[in-house]
Write an enzyme that holds these catalytic residues in place. Structure first.
Site, short mmCIF file in Angstrom:
data_model
loop_
_atom_site.label_atom_id
_atom_site.label_comp_id
_atom_site.label_asym_id
_atom_site.label_seq_id
_atom_site.Cartn_x
_atom_site.Cartn_y
_atom_site.Cartn_z
N HIS A 101 0.86 -1.20 0.00
CA HIS A 101 0.00 0.00 0.00
C HIS A 101 0.89 1.24 0.00
CE1 HIS A 101 -2.74 3.14 1.26
NE2 HIS A 101 -3.67 2.38 0.70
N GLU A 173 -3.69 1.30 -7.82
CA GLU A 173 -4.10 2.42 -6.97
C GLU A 173 -3.15 3.58 -7.22
OE1 GLU A 173 -6.51 1.03 -3.37
OE2 GLU A 173 -4.45 1.11 -2.75
C1 PEP Z 1 -6.62 3.20 -0.21
O1 PEP Z 1 -6.08 3.75 0.75
O2 PEP Z 1 -6.19 2.14 -0.67
C2 PEP Z 1 -7.77 3.85 -0.83
C3 PEP Z 1 -8.22 3.37 -1.97
O3 PEP Z 1 -8.29 4.90 -0.14
P1 PEP Z 1 -9.47 5.90 -0.62
O4 PEP Z 1 -10.54 5.06 -1.24
O5 PEP Z 1 -9.91 6.56 0.63
O6 PEP Z 1 -8.85 6.86 -1.60
#
Ligand code: PEP
Length: 269
Positions: A101, A173
């Site tokens: 992450h 992400e």
């Molecule tokens: C995350 O921290 O992996 C994430 C997707 O957070 P958010 O949806 O709050 O942007």
């Protein structure tokens, strides 16, 4: 249009939120909401903090919601103060573990070389790694997003035989979209997911590429969820803030289930 048979996923990482005493209430509200819809075609997960895992295992036991850890160490045991091993996560009832992450990379100095060892250990222990990938705002500004993604995947999966790759869930992400006010645009997400799919195809072959799930995460909400998960190469949503409210998560779960049904029903090209 091609029929998509990859089992879709909806999941949330709670980060450093939801203490053990808060878990039963969250679970009850979530299960009540999703109980009315058909979610049998998708996989659901929550990733609580370590100290809430036991409460989550009890609250979600026997339900379609699996649990996972937010991190783990690559060694099985030893002098690693403050760390948790893959077997300890299994003991706690975990099926998944989140790796790489952006907050682990940014604040705790983790690298994809560490992550490579963790992926290996997780798989060997029977956990499904949820491997986060994503470029920074600076990578994106200089047009290097796809190169960064390629390097991250290659490094994290180094040494894995092709047959094991579909046991890893990739989670794209973009680091600049996490915790922000807007998700990446559908056009942008579609291009990055296509890049990742092509990379898997080139490296491991079409069958592996077709079977490996790639989730999108980063400022997903019930409002933007349907468009994002409708994209061909997006196999589910990984959600932070919008899923810390169980009703919000339930709504996103329903959106992912709808998209999975729609994609599975398409006629093959
Ligand atoms: C995350 O921290 O992996 C994430 C997707 O957070 P958010 O949806 O709050 O942007």
């Amino acid at each position: 249009m091609t029929k998509v048979t990859r089992r879709h996923m909806a999941g949330t990482g709670w980060k450093m939120n939801l203490r053990a005493f808060e878990v039963p209430g969250y679970a009850q509200r979530l299960l009540q909401q999703i109980g009315t819809g058909d979610t049998s075609a998708i996989d659901l997960f929550v990733l609580p903090p370590f100290t809430s895992l036991a409460a989550a295992a009890a609250a979600f036991g026997g339900t379609p919601v699996a649990i996972g850890g937010q991190n783990m160490h690559w060694e099985e045991h030893g002098a690693w103060t403050g760390e948790i091993s893959a077997s300890m996560l299994v003991d706690a009832g975990c099926r998944y573990v989140e790796l790489a992450h952006s907050e682990r990379l940014q604040h705790f100095g983790e690298t994809y070389e560490h992550v490579c060892s963790k992926v290996d250990r997780a798989l060997a222990t029977g956990l499904t790694p949820i491997l986060c990938l994503g470029e920074t705002a600076e990578d994106r500004r200089r047009g290097g997003s796809d190169d960064v993604l390629a390097w991250q995947v290659t490094t994290a999966l180094a040494g894995q035989p092709a047959a094991r790759v579909p046991d890893v869930v990739l989670a794209y992400e973009p680091r600049w979209a996490i915790g922000g006010s807007e998700a990446a645009s559908c056009e942008y997400v579609a291009a990055r997911h296509a890049t990742l799919r092509a990379l898997l195809r080139d490296r491991y072959g079409a069958d592996v590429a077709n079977r490996t799930r790639i989730l999108y995460g980063g400022s997903v909400t019930p409002r933007n969820g349907p468009d994002l998960v409708a994209l061909d190469d997006v196999d589910g949503l990984f959600v932070g803030r919008a899923a810390w409210d169980p009703e919000g998560f339930a709504q996103i779960v329903a959106e992912v289930a709808d998209a999975a049904r729609a994609k599975a029903g398409r006629s093959g090209s």
